[in-house]
Design a protein around this motif. Structure first.
Motif, PDB file in Angstrom:
ATOM      1  N   PHE A   1      31.486  55.688 -23.889  1.00 53.89           N
ATOM      2  CA  PHE A   1      32.448  55.106 -24.815  1.00 53.89           C
ATOM      3  C   PHE A   1      33.722  55.927 -24.829  1.00 53.89           C
ATOM      4  N   ALA A   2      34.715  55.450 -24.084  1.00 51.71           N
ATOM      5  CA  ALA A   2      35.938  56.227 -23.919  1.00 51.71           C
ATOM      6  C   ALA A   2      36.601  56.531 -25.257  1.00 51.71           C
ATOM      7  N   GLN A   3      36.559  55.546 -26.166  1.00 52.65           N
ATOM      8  CA  GLN A   3      37.285  55.756 -27.428  1.00 52.65           C
ATOM      9  C   GLN A   3      36.659  56.839 -28.283  1.00 52.65           C
ATOM     10  N   TYR A   4      35.442  57.245 -27.937  1.00 51.67           N
ATOM     11  CA  TYR A   4      34.839  58.360 -28.671  1.00 51.67           C
ATOM     12  C   TYR A   4      34.800  59.585 -27.780  1.00 51.67           C
ATOM     13  N   GLY A   5      35.841  59.756 -26.961  1.00 47.40           N
ATOM     14  CA  GLY A   5      35.952  60.946 -26.138  1.00 47.40           C
ATOM     15  C   GLY A   5      34.945  60.959 -25.006  1.00 47.40           C
ATOM     16  N   GLY A   6      34.660  59.787 -24.427  1.00 51.21           N
ATOM     17  CA  GLY A   6      33.739  59.742 -23.298  1.00 51.21           C
ATOM     18  C   GLY A   6      32.313  60.022 -23.700  1.00 51.21           C
ATOM     19  N   ASP A   7      32.092  59.971 -24.952  1.00 55.24           N
ATOM     20  CA  ASP A   7      30.770  60.225 -25.505  1.00 55.24           C
ATOM     21  C   ASP A   7      29.840  59.097 -25.095  1.00 55.24           C
ATOM     22  N   ASN A   8      28.624  59.431 -24.783  1.00 52.10           N
ATOM     23  CA  ASN A   8      27.681  58.369 -24.468  1.00 52.10           C
ATOM     24  C   ASN A   8      27.050  57.843 -25.754  1.00 52.10           C
ATOM     25  N   TYR A   9      26.664  56.570 -25.732  1.00 50.36           N
ATOM     26  CA  TYR A   9      25.904  56.035 -26.860  1.00 50.36           C
ATOM     27  C   TYR A   9      24.592  56.802 -26.909  1.00 50.36           C
ATOM     28  N   PRO A  10      24.205  57.309 -28.034  1.00 51.28           N
ATOM     29  CA  PRO A  10      23.056  58.213 -28.067  1.00 51.28           C
ATOM     30  C   PRO A  10      21.811  57.567 -27.481  1.00 51.28           C
ATOM     31  N   ALA A  11      21.116  58.328 -26.711  1.00 49.51           N
ATOM     32  CA  ALA A  11      19.812  57.945 -26.177  1.00 49.51           C
ATOM     33  C   ALA A  11      19.859  56.723 -25.277  1.00 49.51           C
ATOM     34  N   ALA A  12      21.067  56.348 -24.812  1.00 52.64           N
ATOM     35  CA  ALA A  12      21.158  55.131 -24.023  1.00 52.64           C
ATOM     36  C   ALA A  12      21.045  55.386 -22.524  1.00 52.64           C
ATOM     37  N   ALA A  13      20.980  56.639 -22.108  1.00 54.42           N
ATOM     38  CA  ALA A  13      21.073  56.982 -20.691  1.00 54.42           C
ATOM     39  C   ALA A  13      19.986  56.274 -19.893  1.00 54.42           C
ATOM     40  N   SER A  14      20.262  56.051 -18.611  1.00 52.07           N
ATOM     41  CA  SER A  14      19.373  55.227 -17.817  1.00 52.07           C
ATOM     42  C   SER A  14      18.187  56.018 -17.307  1.00 52.07           C
ATOM     43  N   LEU A  15      17.064  55.424 -17.422  1.00 53.48           N
ATOM     44  CA  LEU A  15      15.844  55.887 -16.775  1.00 53.48           C
ATOM     45  C   LEU A  15      15.540  57.351 -17.011  1.00 53.48           C
ATOM     46  N   GLN A  16      16.009  57.886 -18.133  1.00 50.42           N
ATOM     47  CA  GLN A  16      15.797  59.315 -18.344  1.00 50.42           C
ATOM     48  C   GLN A  16      14.318  59.640 -18.500  1.00 50.42           C
ATOM     49  N   PHE A  17      13.558  58.633 -18.881  1.00 49.01           N
ATOM     50  CA  PHE A  17      12.142  58.849 -19.122  1.00 49.01           C
ATOM     51  C   PHE A  17      11.474  59.476 -17.907  1.00 49.01           C
ATOM     52  N   PHE A  18      11.947  59.062 -16.700  1.00 51.20           N
ATOM     53  CA  PHE A  18      11.247  59.531 -15.494  1.00 51.20           C
ATOM     54  C   PHE A  18      11.621  60.953 -15.132  1.00 51.20           C
ATOM     55  N   ASP A  19      12.803  61.423 -15.559  1.00 54.90           N
ATOM     56  CA  ASP A  19      13.124  62.839 -15.318  1.00 54.90           C
ATOM     57  C   ASP A  19      12.415  63.709 -16.339  1.00 54.90           C
ATOM     58  N   ALA A  20      12.457  63.260 -17.571  1.00 58.43           N
ATOM     59  CA  ALA A  20      11.949  64.102 -18.660  1.00 58.43           C
ATOM     60  C   ALA A  20      11.115  63.220 -19.578  1.00 58.43           C
ATOM     61  N   PRO A  21       9.865  63.043 -19.254  1.00 60.77           N
ATOM     62  CA  PRO A  21       9.036  62.038 -19.921  1.00 60.77           C
ATOM     63  C   PRO A  21       8.989  62.172 -21.441  1.00 60.77           C
ATOM     64  N   PHE A  22       9.137  63.374 -21.947  1.00 57.01           N
ATOM     65  CA  PHE A  22       8.949  63.518 -23.385  1.00 57.01           C
ATOM     66  C   PHE A  22      10.259  63.612 -24.136  1.00 57.01           C
ATOM     67  N   GLN A  23      11.325  63.292 -23.444  1.00 58.80           N
ATOM     68  CA  GLN A  23      12.598  63.383 -24.145  1.00 58.80           C
ATOM     69  C   GLN A  23      13.142  62.024 -24.555  1.00 58.80           C
ATOM     70  N   LEU A  24      12.297  61.031 -24.458  1.00 61.41           N
ATOM     71  CA  LEU A  24      12.728  59.720 -24.941  1.00 61.41           C
ATOM     72  C   LEU A  24      12.824  59.809 -26.460  1.00 61.41           C
ATOM     73  N   GLU A  25      13.964  59.436 -26.996  1.00 68.63           N
ATOM     74  CA  GLU A  25      14.103  59.598 -28.446  1.00 68.63           C
ATOM     75  C   GLU A  25      14.856  58.430 -29.056  1.00 68.63           C
ATOM     76  N   GLY A  26      15.043  58.491 -30.350  1.00 70.64           N
ATOM     77  CA  GLY A  26      15.832  57.480 -31.058  1.00 70.64           C
ATOM     78  C   GLY A  26      15.242  56.099 -30.907  1.00 70.64           C
ATOM     79  N   TYR A  27      16.125  55.114 -30.810  1.00 71.28           N
ATOM     80  CA  TYR A  27      15.656  53.732 -30.826  1.00 71.28           C
ATOM     81  C   TYR A  27      14.815  53.392 -29.621  1.00 71.28           C
TER      82      TYR A  27
END
Lengths: 296, 579
Positions: free
Chosen positions: B37-63
């Motif tokens: 989200f550029a308007q928030y300083g390139g900040d990512n929407y929290p916990a929205a990152a792609s496929l993170q579950f497979f890199d770090a299985p226990f770091q799935l969080e939030g919604y």
């Protein structure tokens, strides 16, 4: 039967604007008596009831309970010892049966706001007593085990009984029943009759307004007939039942007279009477309609 | 609905549910947003990152964690023998729909259109859509199987076990509250995600509680807490006092929680008038105002009309008494005026109070200048607005106010509960149900109604005294009509005549605006919409008391077995304590 009446109305008149709803009605109720009040629609029965319960203050005349003039406030009248039920059931529908009866105990409980606030020993005793008495009354009217039921969920007949239990909870000297059997089937009506007898046994005098004349004549010790705001006849049921004025005013003309009229009409019209074999005049049993119900 | 029912054969329930559950799990693993989200300083929407579950299985969080949990539970419920299965599935489905819709709509609106949540610039993200579809499948599965009645547990347990269960449930509740307050952090410009994260958590919790309710767990817990009232209340108060030690123990949340407490106490007072006696009062906040101005005038503030500084307890008592007297005055028209007309009378009183305060009548209110610099409460040399240090533990500032207000709320609750279960409480309810019949039962209705106004106003005056010291500035515009309406909304939203309802209603009405700061333009609109929806689908309120439920939910009319009517169906186990 004692000489001094429990409840006595003398020359009660009630005038609404130009309309005289009651004129000079006198009536005496003695201890242990069941008094029936009958009359056609609009005769002033409910108006008279409302004068007895403090909802109306009579224009003229007085109502006394054990020799004392009644106050003109329904709550004070209840405290003085007159309890009533309503023509169209008026329970507190979202309270349980037990809570309904306990509301009836209200005026007999000595529990001020402070006691309510702190729930001290006096509160607990008062509450326990009221509860015990209310459960007893529920048993008495035949609603054993239904104490935790919401009033709205009770069947019609049970609601009528609950209303009577609630009225009895105020420890009345006089119980006024406004059409206690309206809408009931014969079995329920018979049960209501037995219940009213049982209430008399406990020393409470009862006044009943009813349209069901069979019920009234089999129940009451004394019957008064109101017609057009005036007391037409009063006396023992047998006397009243046989009185031609009553039959004419309340029940209509006797069946044989009506039959004769029908026959005469048929003859005049020049056809054979259809009424000869089939004509049956049923006993008049009408519901008290809007005219009186709207008074409240 | 009936046509839907014809298409959905009961046999379809299980495949639909399993499909929905699996799809929800897949949704949890999919990316949800396509770009930063550029308007928030390139900040990512929290916990929205792609496929993170497979890199770090226990770091799935939030919604996404919530979606995963709901999905797994849907599959388990579909396959395992669970009571009231289809009701549970429907609740879980609604939870999934809420989580999916809230996050997708926010990302789409803030991220510049549907591209943000579907495919753009080579990135793809269909997580939100998959989540919504999964939810709909679960709801359809529930409808296909036929919604059962809420399951009722008849298990009787020994007292120690009951205590343990209650303790655990209240501690869980405490942690949930702390989690909710903290979800997304404090709303505002610096933290644009607070609103959706909070709402999404609310959606998840609503789904989860709905499921537990369907299984009968919450009903059972509330029955237990009914049987062990004293213990429950004690534990609940302890839990409330433990809140400062959790992650929500920040200055900010202590202040917010204290505000909630003040409004909750006032709402419980209003509940006596509206919920028990059935008298509509549209000017109630005036009593809070009267209490606050009285306390401010006796506080020793420079602008106070009286140059005396009374101890807080004394000032609070005077405030309560004065407010109570005004309550009795406002209540006196109830002898003659009923229903809508009474509402107008109270509305007028509220306006009179506001205008009088605005014009500084009698020099008591400071008018537009308000009464500023009301000193904080100071007991034993400890000022209430400073932070408190016990040993090595430093508690956030405002914690003392928080504790004081917890005590106040507890006190008000006891007053309400004791009065409700007494002669006077029954009289109030009888008046609400049928005033004429109540009079015929020997109740002096005029006295009882004035007493309701008097006690309600006294409680509000007490809350006002705390309010004056806590906010340090008492101004007329804190007591406007909208505040009265909010209080009334809190009472009705929570469930009339019920204490937990009033607290929950006040909490929701104060926390939501805090969390939704970045939607401030739409805040009132969303708020109004939520109220309309709740009143349409749950007219008896969120945590109704038994009388109201019978009246408005029409459960009796729908042929629910009588035993079920006696079970308290509250969404939160804790909330049935004071019934």
């Amino acid at each position: 039967m004692t000489a001094t009446p429990v409840l006595s109305a003398s020359n009660v008149s009630m005038v609404f604007g130009g309309l005289t709803a009651l004129s000079e009605v006198s009536l005496q109720l003695h201890e242990g008596q069941i008094l029936g009040l009958i009359g056609p629609n609009g005769a002033g029965k409910t108006t008279f009831f409302n004068c007895l319960t403090g909802l109306y203050t009579p224009t003229r005349g007085t109502v006394t309970l054990r020799g004392r003039t009644l106050p003109s406030d329904p709550a004070a009248v209840t405290v003085a010892g007159i309890a009533r039920t309503f023509q169209n059931i008026r329970l507190f529908p979202s309270m349980t049966a037990l809570e309904n009866v306990m509301v009836g105990r209200h005026s007999r409980m000595k529990q001020g706001p402070l006691a309510s606030l702190f729930h001290g020993p006096a509160y607990r005793k008062g509450e326990a007593d009221a509860r015990a008495r209310s459960l007893e009354l529920l048993d008495f009217v035949g609603l054993t085990g239904l104490d935790d039921e919401l009033a709205r969920n009770l069947p019609y007949g049970d609601q009528r009984r609950l209303e009577i239990a609630r009225a009895l909870a105020t420890d009345p000297a006089v119980l006024l029943l406004d059409e206690p059997t309206a809408g009931m089937n014969p079995q329920e009506t018979e049960a209501a009759r037995q219940l009213i007898f049982a209430i008399r046994e406990t020393g409470v005098a009862v006044v009943v307004i009813e349209h069901d004349t069979k019920f009234i004549f089999s129940l009451c010790d004394h019957v008064s007939v109101l017609v057009q705001g005036q007391l037409l006849v009063e006396g023992a049921p047998e006397v009243v039942r046989g009185d031609p004025r009553v039959i004419e005013a309340y029940l209509g003309k006797p069946p044989d007279e009506v039959e004769a009229e029908v026959r005469q009409y048929a003859e005049e019209a020049g056809r054979p009477s259809a009424a000869e074999s089939t004509m049956v005049i049923p006993p008049v049993r009408e519901r008290d309609g809007g005219s009186e119900g709207g008074n409240r | 609905m009936s046509q839907l029912k014809d298409v959905l054969k009961p046999g379809l329930a299980r495949p639909l549910a399993v499909g929905g559950g699996v799809l929800a799990v897949i949704a949890a693993l999919l990316p949800w947003v396509t770009y930063k989200f550029a308007q928030y300083g390139g900040d990512n929407y929290p916990a929205a990152a792609s496929l993170q579950f497979f890199d770090a299985p226990f770091q799935l969080e939030g919604y996404r964690l919530h979606t995963l949990i709901l999905g797994v539970v849907v599959v388990v419920v579909a396959l395992a023998p669970v009571p009231a299965r289809h009701r549970v599935l429907r609740a879980l489905g609604w939870g999934l729909v809420a989580v999916g819709v809230i996050n997708t709509v926010f990302a789409a609106v803030e991220g510049g259109g549907l591209g943000a949540v579907t495919a753009a610039d080579g990135a793809i993200a269909f997580g939100g859509f998959a989540c919504v579809v999964a939810g709909v499948l679960a709801i359809l599965a529930g409808i296909a199987g036929g919604i059962e009645h809420v399951h009722v547990w008849r298990a009787k347990v020994a007292t120690p076990v009951a205590y343990l269960v209650l303790l655990v449930s209240f501690v869980v509740l405490l942690l949930l509250v702390a989690m909710m307050l903290n979800a997304g952090g404090q709303g505002g410009v610096g933290n644009p995600y607070a609103g959706p994260i909070f709402l999404s958590l609310l959606g998840f919790l609503a789904g989860a509680l709905g499921a537990l309710h369907g299984v009968g767990l919450t009903g059972w817990i509330s029955k237990l807490s009914d049987q062990h009232k004293v213990f429950s209340v004690a534990v609940l108060v302890l839990c409330a006092l433990a809140l400062p030690f959790t992650e929500a123990g920040t200055d900010y949340w202590m202040t917010t929680a204290a505000n909630i407490g003040i409004y909750a106490a006032t709402a419980i007072g209003l509940n006596i008038v509206v919920g028990l006696a059935g008298l509509l009062d549209l000017g109630y906040v005036a009593f809070l105002g009267i209490g606050a101005f009285v306390a401010a005038n006796f506080s020793g503030a420079a602008a106070a009309a009286f140059g005396v500084e009374l101890p807080f307890v004394l000032a609070a008592i005077i405030a309560a008494v004065v407010a109570g007297i005004f309550g009795a005055i406002v209540g006196s028209p109830t002898l003659r005026v009923r229903g809508d007309y009474l509402a107008i009378v109270t509305l007028a009183f509220g306006e009179i109070f506001k205008k009088a305060a605005q014009n500084n009548i009698g020099g008591l209110t400071g008018g537009a200048n308000a009464i500023p610099n009301v000193p904080p409460i100071n007991w034993f040399g400890q000022s209430f607005d400073k932070s408190l240090t016990i040993g090595s533990l430093e508690l956030p500032s405002g914690v003392l106010y928080y504790v004081l207000i917890i005590v106040l709320v507890a006190l008000v609750m006891v007053v309400f509960a004791n009065l409700k279960n007494a002669r006077i409480g029954r009289a109030w309810i009888a008046i609400r149900e049928d005033e004429d019949a109540a009079r015929a039962m020997g109740i002096k209705t005029g006295q009882a109604k004035i007493l309701a106004f008097l006690i309600g106003a006294t409680l509000a005056g007490l809350a006002g005294a705390v309010f004056a010291h806590k906010t340090s500035t008492v101004a007329y515009d804190s007591f406007q009509f909208i505040e009265s309406v909010t209080l009334l909304a809190a009472v009705i939203l929570g469930g009339m005549g019920s204490i937990p309802g009033a607290v929950l209603g006040a909490a929701l009405l104060l926390v939501l605006p805090e969390k939704l700061r970045e939607f401030s333009d739409y805040r009132l609109m969303l708020f109004g919409l939520a109220l309309i929806l709740i009143m349409r689908f749950r007219p008896q309120g969120l945590v109704p008391d038994r009388h109201r439920r019978a009246e408005l939910a029409d459960e009796g009319a729908e042929g629910v077995p009588i035993e079920e009517l006696n079970v308290h169906d509250t969404p939160g186990g804790s909330t049935a304590v004071a019934r």
